[in-house]
Motif scaffolding. Structure first.
Motif, PDB file in Angstrom:
ATOM      1  N   TRP A   1       0.822  -1.206   0.000  1.00 59.33           N
ATOM      2  CA  TRP A   1       0.000   0.000   0.000  1.00 59.33           C
ATOM      3  C   TRP A   1       0.859   1.260   0.000  1.00 59.33           C
ATOM      4  O   TRP A   1       1.777   1.415   0.804  1.00 59.33           O
ATOM      5  N   ILE A   2       0.529   2.186  -0.937  1.00 58.31           N
ATOM      6  CA  ILE A   2       1.208   3.480  -1.048  1.00 58.31           C
ATOM      7  C   ILE A   2       0.190   4.560  -0.688  1.00 58.31           C
ATOM      8  O   ILE A   2      -0.817   4.730  -1.391  1.00 58.31           O
ATOM      9  N   HIS A   3       0.428   5.290   0.386  1.00 56.92           N
ATOM     10  CA  HIS A   3      -0.563   6.248   0.875  1.00 56.92           C
ATOM     11  C   HIS A   3      -0.664   7.474  -0.032  1.00 56.92           C
ATOM     12  O   HIS A   3       0.255   7.808  -0.785  1.00 56.92           O
ATOM     13  N   GLY A   4      -1.780   8.175   0.074  1.00 57.93           N
ATOM     14  CA  GLY A   4      -1.989   9.420  -0.644  1.00 57.93           C
ATOM     15  C   GLY A   4      -1.633  10.623   0.205  1.00 57.93           C
ATOM     16  O   GLY A   4      -1.028  10.509   1.264  1.00 57.93           O
ATOM     17  N   GLY A   5      -2.021  11.811  -0.293  1.00 57.41           N
ATOM     18  CA  GLY A   5      -1.733  13.048   0.415  1.00 57.41           C
ATOM     19  C   GLY A   5      -1.072  14.094  -0.454  1.00 57.41           C
ATOM     20  O   GLY A   5      -0.361  14.963   0.056  1.00 57.41           O
ATOM     21  N   GLY A   6      -1.290  14.017  -1.780  1.00 63.26           N
ATOM     22  CA  GLY A   6      -0.800  15.057  -2.670  1.00 63.26           C
ATOM     23  C   GLY A   6       0.707  15.141  -2.777  1.00 63.26           C
ATOM     24  O   GLY A   6       1.239  16.182  -3.162  1.00 63.26           O
ATOM     25  N   TYR A   7       1.415  14.073  -2.435  1.00 65.81           N
ATOM     26  CA  TYR A   7       2.878  14.054  -2.421  1.00 65.81           C
ATOM     27  C   TYR A   7       3.467  15.018  -1.385  1.00 65.81           C
ATOM     28  O   TYR A   7       4.665  15.280  -1.403  1.00 65.81           O
ATOM     29  N   GLY A   8       2.606  15.516  -0.477  1.00 68.86           N
ATOM     30  CA  GLY A   8       3.093  16.442   0.524  1.00 68.86           C
ATOM     31  C   GLY A   8       2.641  16.127   1.934  1.00 68.86           C
ATOM     32  O   GLY A   8       3.036  16.803   2.884  1.00 68.86           O
ATOM     33  N   PHE A   9       1.806  15.090   2.101  1.00 68.23           N
ATOM     34  CA  PHE A   9       1.220  14.819   3.410  1.00 68.23           C
ATOM     35  C   PHE A   9       0.897  13.333   3.489  1.00 68.23           C
ATOM     36  O   PHE A   9       0.888  12.626   2.487  1.00 68.23           O
ATOM     37  N   GLY A  10       0.597  12.840   4.688  1.00 69.84           N
ATOM     38  CA  GLY A  10       0.186  11.459   4.873  1.00 69.84           C
ATOM     39  C   GLY A  10       1.311  10.584   5.405  1.00 69.84           C
ATOM     40  O   GLY A  10       2.453  11.020   5.577  1.00 69.84           O
TER      41      GLY A  10
ATOM     42  N   TYR B   1      -3.992  10.269  -9.023  1.00 67.27           N
ATOM     43  CA  TYR B   1      -3.822  11.717  -9.066  1.00 67.27           C
ATOM     44  C   TYR B   1      -2.746  12.077 -10.089  1.00 67.27           C
ATOM     45  O   TYR B   1      -1.615  11.607 -10.003  1.00 67.27           O
ATOM     46  N   LEU B   2      -3.100  12.918 -11.054  1.00 66.64           N
ATOM     47  CA  LEU B   2      -2.157  13.335 -12.086  1.00 66.64           C
ATOM     48  C   LEU B   2      -2.077  14.855 -12.141  1.00 66.64           C
ATOM     49  O   LEU B   2      -2.820  15.512 -12.863  1.00 66.64           O
ATOM     50  N   PRO B   3      -1.165  15.451 -11.360  1.00 69.59           N
ATOM     51  CA  PRO B   3      -0.923  16.890 -11.461  1.00 69.59           C
ATOM     52  C   PRO B   3       0.004  17.174 -12.629  1.00 69.59           C
ATOM     53  O   PRO B   3       0.335  16.279 -13.411  1.00 69.59           O
ATOM     54  N   TYR B   4       0.449  18.429 -12.759  1.00 75.96           N
ATOM     55  CA  TYR B   4       1.447  18.755 -13.770  1.00 75.96           C
ATOM     56  C   TYR B   4       2.650  17.833 -13.619  1.00 75.96           C
ATOM     57  O   TYR B   4       3.073  17.514 -12.509  1.00 75.96           O
ATOM     58  N   GLN B   5       3.229  17.452 -14.761  1.00 78.62           N
ATOM     59  CA  GLN B   5       4.463  16.675 -14.721  1.00 78.62           C
ATOM     60  C   GLN B   5       5.464  17.303 -15.695  1.00 78.62           C
ATOM     61  O   GLN B   5       5.719  16.788 -16.775  1.00 78.62           O
ATOM     62  N   PRO B   6       6.068  18.429 -15.323  1.00 74.22           N
ATOM     63  CA  PRO B   6       7.050  19.068 -16.193  1.00 74.22           C
ATOM     64  C   PRO B   6       8.381  18.323 -16.171  1.00 74.22           C
ATOM     65  O   PRO B   6       8.597  17.429 -15.340  1.00 74.22           O
ATOM     66  N   ASN B   7       9.276  18.669 -17.062  1.00 74.49           N
ATOM     67  CA  ASN B   7      10.644  18.165 -16.981  1.00 74.49           C
ATOM     68  C   ASN B   7      11.295  18.661 -15.690  1.00 74.49           C
ATOM     69  O   ASN B   7      10.962  19.740 -15.188  1.00 74.49           O
ATOM     70  N   PHE B   8      12.240  17.910 -15.187  1.00 72.93           N
ATOM     71  CA  PHE B   8      12.847  18.223 -13.882  1.00 72.93           C
ATOM     72  C   PHE B   8      13.481  19.612 -13.845  1.00 72.93           C
ATOM     73  O   PHE B   8      13.540  20.234 -12.790  1.00 72.93           O
TER      74      PHE B   8
ATOM     75  N   SER C   1      -5.227   8.247  -4.476  1.00 73.93           N
ATOM     76  CA  SER C   1      -4.884   9.644  -4.713  1.00 73.93           C
ATOM     77  C   SER C   1      -3.426   9.750  -5.163  1.00 73.93           C
ATOM     78  O   SER C   1      -3.049   9.174  -6.185  1.00 73.93           O
ATOM     79  N   ALA C   2      -2.557  10.463  -4.422  1.00 75.20           N
ATOM     80  CA  ALA C   2      -1.152  10.483  -4.812  1.00 75.20           C
ATOM     81  C   ALA C   2      -0.555   9.084  -4.760  1.00 75.20           C
ATOM     82  O   ALA C   2       0.381   8.774  -5.507  1.00 75.20           O
ATOM     83  N   GLY C   3      -1.099   8.229  -3.885  1.00 73.98           N
ATOM     84  CA  GLY C   3      -0.673   6.830  -3.888  1.00 73.98           C
ATOM     85  C   GLY C   3      -1.097   6.124  -5.158  1.00 73.98           C
ATOM     86  O   GLY C   3      -0.345   5.318  -5.714  1.00 73.98           O
ATOM     87  N   GLY C   4      -2.321   6.420  -5.636  1.00 66.91           N
ATOM     88  CA  GLY C   4      -2.766   5.865  -6.915  1.00 66.91           C
ATOM     89  C   GLY C   4      -1.966   6.431  -8.071  1.00 66.91           C
ATOM     90  O   GLY C   4      -1.650   5.724  -9.037  1.00 66.91           O
ATOM     91  N   GLY C   5      -1.625   7.730  -7.981  1.00 67.26           N
ATOM     92  CA  GLY C   5      -0.758   8.317  -8.989  1.00 67.26           C
ATOM     93  C   GLY C   5       0.615   7.682  -8.971  1.00 67.26           C
ATOM     94  O   GLY C   5       1.227   7.452 -10.019  1.00 67.26           O
ATOM     95  N   SER C   6       1.108   7.373  -7.775  1.00 66.51           N
ATOM     96  CA  SER C   6       2.396   6.689  -7.664  1.00 66.51           C
ATOM     97  C   SER C   6       2.343   5.317  -8.321  1.00 66.51           C
ATOM     98  O   SER C   6       3.283   4.906  -9.014  1.00 66.51           O
ATOM     99  N   VAL C   7       1.234   4.597  -8.104  1.00 68.58           N
ATOM    100  CA  VAL C   7       1.053   3.316  -8.790  1.00 68.58           C
ATOM    101  C   VAL C   7       1.159   3.519 -10.301  1.00 68.58           C
ATOM    102  O   VAL C   7       1.812   2.753 -11.010  1.00 68.58           O
ATOM    103  N   MET C   8       0.509   4.573 -10.804  1.00 65.75           N
ATOM    104  CA  MET C   8       0.577   4.879 -12.230  1.00 65.75           C
ATOM    105  C   MET C   8       2.019   5.099 -12.674  1.00 65.75           C
ATOM    106  O   MET C   8       2.436   4.609 -13.732  1.00 65.75           O
ATOM    107  N   TYR C   9       2.813   5.822 -11.861  1.00 66.87           N
ATOM    108  CA  TYR C   9       4.200   6.068 -12.238  1.00 66.87           C
ATOM    109  C   TYR C   9       5.019   4.785 -12.257  1.00 66.87           C
ATOM    110  O   TYR C   9       5.884   4.596 -13.119  1.00 66.87           O
TER     111      TYR C   9
END
Length: 475
Positions: free
Chosen positions: A28-37, A145-152, A114-122
């Protein structure tokens, strides 16, 4: 000011039934917008309600600037997407050592919300889909969760890098990494939070970027090419994902356009008007007008574009645009990426029990029960998840799908053979109940299978539209 969380976070929690031997594993990968949780999610209810047929592992990973700070200087001196790489290392650890807890390393499912689901996608698209089943066999993405994904090293992550540096008391240009490394964890946490506060409503300050190594492409593009890892996918979203992330003061179309320009700053005025055209709704927001859950079938002309349980008019239009562009459509794209192959398959769902806002399905998956969901529904939901983790097929029995307490529990039900997703015959399992529990009211299952493309006034067409906008968003 104290900030929640602890950067001493790289730990795993393992929940294994007594006497476990070569059991499948869910990570399990938790959510939280990549900033919380955090990874404190209790997995035991899900495990126990599935006859203790699998092992559960919940992970932590670095968040905010600690996990997702990006710029050319960061890349030159180390790595970007450290939080995603933390996850990958945790999954690799499970593959190497879960046998010590009675797990089968060949039967690993990664899951997240959420961000955990987005992480699964990555992880599904990692290394251009070249990892195969090296890290996992199956994946579950709840509200990916799929926010902007710009180049690094693009303008946005670079500007946030320097804003973070300035907030930490370091220079706002030039080489700043050595200064940042001299700051305390508390100072860096405060700086990370300050960058988030300065951003667009409903977003966090730091998120994954295209790094050219682990994440090589935009999901909207790579998923179209079907270059994905693993073999099987269960993916879905809630009926009303948007309200928590959209400011609640949108009354007119002019208000809506102001917010859209902030939310999608890379889109041109012409593209923003195309977004409006794809979501036709001319009504003003009216707090006195009806607000209710739609049934997905456009009955009476009501659909998610114009009506929701918390809004109508232009507010609901904005809610749905965000919900689809950021959560629902990435789920569609993921489902399609695993379709049309003899070696891969996917299953798509919507969680619709009112009020089905972002995160509503977590209670159904893990508990604890707060009286909102009838027992028959929770059984059906958890058995679907458990069956997928164990066998790769979320189909449940007629009794489970109908509900043991229903008038005809053994009647044939389409989820006894849950249809795999196919772009030409797209199916969606809609998980709902006959009402909301209340005193003296008996509530049962209302689980159906519907056409995913025509759902909510042709959501499939809008997802195709957003996918074509992907390079401009970028997403």
């Amino acid at each position: 000011m104290a900030f929640p969380g602890d950067e001493d976070c790289l730990f795993l929690n393992v929940a294994a039934p007594a006497g476990a031997t070569k059991l499948p594993v869910v990570v399990w990968i938790h959510g939280g917008g990549y900033g919380f949780g955090d990874g404190a999610q209790d997995l035991t209810e899900l495990i126990n309600d599935n006859g203790k047929r699998f092992i559960g592992v919940a992970m932590n990973y670095r968040l905010g600037a600690f996990g997702f700070l990006a710029s050319q200087e960061v890349k030159n001196s180390g790595v970007v997407n450290a939080g995603i790489l933390d996850q990958a290392l945790a999954i690799a650890w499970v593959k190497s050592f879960i046998c010590q807890f009675g797990g089968d390393p060949s039967k690993v499912t990664i899951a997240g919300q959420s961000a955990g689901g987005g992480s699964v996608m990555y992880h599904d698209i990692a290394v251009n889909g070249g990892l195969g089943s090296l890290l996992f066999e199956k994946s579950i993405a709840q509200s990916p969760y799929l926010p902007y994904q710009p180049n690094f090293n693009a303008a946005l992550p670079t500007s946030r890098y320097y804003a973070f540096s300035a907030a930490a008391g370091c220079p706002s240009s030039g080489s700043v990494l050595s200064c940042l490394r001299g700051k305390s964890s508390a100072d860096l946490q405060a700086a990370s939070f300050a960058v988030t506060l300065s951003g667009v409503y409903g977003t966090w300050g730091f998120f994954p970027v295209t790094d050219g190594v682990y994440i090589k492409n935009l999901p909207s593009q790579q998923l179209t090419a079907k270059n994905v890892n693993g073999k099987k996918l269960l993916v879905g979203f809630n009926a009303n994902e948007g309200p928590l992330f959209v400011p609640g003061n949108i009354t007119t179309q002019a208000d809506l356009l102001v917010w859209l320009a902030q939310q999608f700053p890379n889109l041109t005025p012409t593209q923003l008007n195309l977004v409006l055209a794809a979501n036709p709704n001319s009504a003003l927001t009216n707090p006195a007008a009806p607000m209710f859950e739609t049934n997905g079938l456009n009955t009476g002309g009501f659909n998610a574009v114009n009506t929701g349980p918390t809004a109508n008019g232009q507010q609901q239009r904005g809610n749905n645009i965000y919900a689809e562009a950021v959560f629902a459509c990435p789920a569609y794209w993921l489902a399609e990426a695993y379709s049309g192959s003899s070696t891969k398959s996917s299953y798509l769902y919507q969680f619709s029990v009112p009020v089905a806002m972002h995160g509503a399905d977590i209670e159904a998956t893990f508990g604890p029960d707060v009286g909102r969901l009838p027992g028959d529904f929770t059984t059906a939901w958890r058995k679907a998840w458990g069956n997928f983790i164990v066998s790769g097929n979320p189909s449940i029995t007629n009794v489970e799908a109908n509900g043991a307490g229903s008038a005809a529990p053994t009647a044939p039900h389409p989820l006894s053979a849950w249809p795999t997703f196919d772009a030409n015959n797209a199916k969606l399992a809609n998980f709902n109940t006959t009402g909301v529990p209340a005193v003296g009211v008996t509530v049962g299952n209302a689980i159906t299978v519907a056409n995913a493309n025509s759902w909510e006034a042709y959501r499939g067409d809008r997802c195709y539209f957003y996918r074509n906008l992907g390079p401009a968003i970028p997403a």
